[in-house]
Design a protein around this motif. Structure first.
Motif, mmCIF file in Angstrom:
data_model
loop_
_atom_site.group_PDB
_atom_site.id
_atom_site.type_symbol
_atom_site.label_atom_id
_atom_site.label_comp_id
_atom_site.label_asym_id
_atom_site.label_seq_id
_atom_site.Cartn_x
_atom_site.Cartn_y
_atom_site.Cartn_z
ATOM 1 N N PHE A 137 0.879 -1.122 0.066
ATOM 2 C CA PHE A 137 0.170 0.079 0.023
ATOM 3 C C PHE A 137 0.849 1.407 -0.076
ATOM 4 O O PHE A 137 0.556 2.411 -0.758
ATOM 5 N N ALA A 138 1.951 1.274 1.050
ATOM 6 C CA ALA A 138 2.933 2.651 0.808
ATOM 7 C C ALA A 138 3.383 2.526 -0.491
ATOM 8 O O ALA A 138 3.817 3.720 -0.921
ATOM 9 N N GLY A 139 3.900 1.614 -1.068
ATOM 10 C CA GLY A 139 4.573 1.645 -2.535
ATOM 11 C C GLY A 139 3.459 2.081 -3.434
ATOM 12 O O GLY A 139 3.875 2.694 -4.362
ATOM 13 N N ASP A 140 2.431 1.671 -3.450
ATOM 14 C CA ASP A 140 1.281 2.200 -4.224
ATOM 15 C C ASP A 140 1.086 3.567 -4.247
ATOM 16 O O ASP A 140 0.858 4.293 -5.298
ATOM 17 N N VAL A 141 0.911 4.218 -3.036
ATOM 18 C CA VAL A 141 0.880 5.590 -2.761
ATOM 19 C C VAL A 141 1.859 6.180 -3.322
ATOM 20 O O VAL A 141 1.892 7.478 -3.957
ATOM 21 N N ALA A 142 3.097 5.885 -3.216
ATOM 22 C CA ALA A 142 4.323 6.562 -3.610
ATOM 23 C C ALA A 142 4.665 6.571 -5.233
ATOM 24 O O ALA A 142 5.053 7.453 -5.894
ATOM 25 N N LYS A 143 3.924 5.630 -5.937
ATOM 26 C CA LYS A 143 3.622 5.481 -7.326
ATOM 27 C C LYS A 143 2.834 6.229 -7.945
ATOM 28 O O LYS A 143 2.489 6.301 -9.153
ATOM 29 N N MET A 144 1.670 6.924 -7.278
ATOM 30 C CA MET A 144 0.626 7.568 -7.761
ATOM 31 C C MET A 144 1.219 8.625 -8.691
ATOM 32 O O MET A 144 2.155 9.399 -8.273
ATOM 33 N N SER A 145 0.499 8.982 -9.643
ATOM 34 C CA SER A 145 0.585 10.116 -10.502
ATOM 35 C C SER A 145 0.649 11.423 -9.626
ATOM 36 O O SER A 145 1.361 12.312 -10.153
ATOM 37 N N ARG A 146 -0.231 11.616 -8.937
ATOM 38 C CA ARG A 146 0.012 12.726 -7.700
ATOM 39 C C ARG A 146 0.500 12.639 -6.843
ATOM 40 O O ARG A 146 0.945 11.515 -6.311
ATOM 41 N N ILE A 147 1.341 13.853 -6.321
ATOM 42 C CA ILE A 147 2.227 13.675 -5.397
ATOM 43 C C ILE A 147 1.446 13.555 -3.996
ATOM 44 O O ILE A 147 0.827 14.351 -3.580
ATOM 45 N N VAL A 148 1.845 12.463 -3.101
ATOM 46 C CA VAL A 148 1.254 11.843 -1.904
ATOM 47 C C VAL A 148 2.311 11.505 -0.811
ATOM 48 O O VAL A 148 3.168 10.749 -1.577
#
Length: 225
Positions: A167-178
């Motif tokens: 989940f943390a990796g998916d958040v880091a790979k989002m097209s938007r900055i999170v």
């Protein structure tokens, strides 16, 4: 000059006569003075004139000259710097264009106000897609910066170790900055892990928000005065 010649020259100078020449001088009629006093007075006047000229005129001129020499060195350095910039002008323009391009790419990663709902849903879906259970998903108030706003989101999710990492990796790979901040992980009674964190996402301000932010900053600055 040989020692004998030096002694002969010394004998040739009549010191007693010179001393006598300085006695009984009439200050009202220097024209009648002997040669030695006249020469001494001339040398004294010359030294006094040079000292006065130095003190009242030449000293300031020397200081002005030193100041102008320092200014010349500064101007030369500025000229060399400007010449170097002129020679590399095309390269600087290219670098500026590259910076503008990179900034534009980063800016496109910031959603506007209308896109925030879809971004929040995307973060939530990233957790659900990994089989995580959300106990808390609470967006906070926006923190306004110069041209963008930060939106903090308090999250609490339950799941397995690998699922939380994914989940943390998916958040880091989002097209938007999170970003995930203040992360804390602890075990639960049922063997799962509980992750608490503050997710922070960013959006750029529209023209209306920028104008309101600028007006508020000016008002605040006026109150300080």
């Amino acid at each position: 000059m040989k020692p004998n010649q030096i002694r002969g020259a010394a004998k040739a100078i009549d010191f007693d006569r010179i001393v006598q020449d300085f006695k009984g001088l009439d200050p009202n009629d220097p024209g009648l003075w002997p040669t030695a006093p006249k020469v001494a007075v001339f040398i004294g006047l010359l030294v006094a004139t040079l000292a006065a000229a130095w003190w009242f005129d030449w000293r300031d001129q020397m200081e002005t000259l030193a100041q102008h020499e320092a200014e010349e060195i500064t101007l030369r350095e500025q000229w060399v710097t400007k010449k170097r910039l002129a020679v590399n002008l095309d390269e600087h323009k290219r670098q500026l264009e590259e910076i503008d391009r990179q900034f534009g790419a980063l800016l496109r990663q910031l959603p506007n106000r209308a896109e925030m709902d879809s971004l929040l849903a995307e973060i939530n879906q990233a957790g659900l897609g990994r089989g995580l259970q959300f106990d808390l998903f609470k967006p906070g108030a926006d923190v306004i910066k110069d041209f963008y706003a930060e939106m903090p989101i308090d999250i609490r999710v339950l799941g397995g170790y690998h699922d939380l990492g994914a989940f943390a990796g998916d958040v880091a790979k989002m097209s938007r900055i999170v970003t995930l901040n203040d992360i804390a992980v602890e075990g639960t009674r049922d063997g799962r892990l509980k992750l608490e964190a503050k997710a922070v996402t960013y959006r750029y301000l529209d023209e209306e928000e920028l104008a309101a932010h600028k007006q508020a900053a000016q008002k605040k600055a006026g109150e300080r005065k």
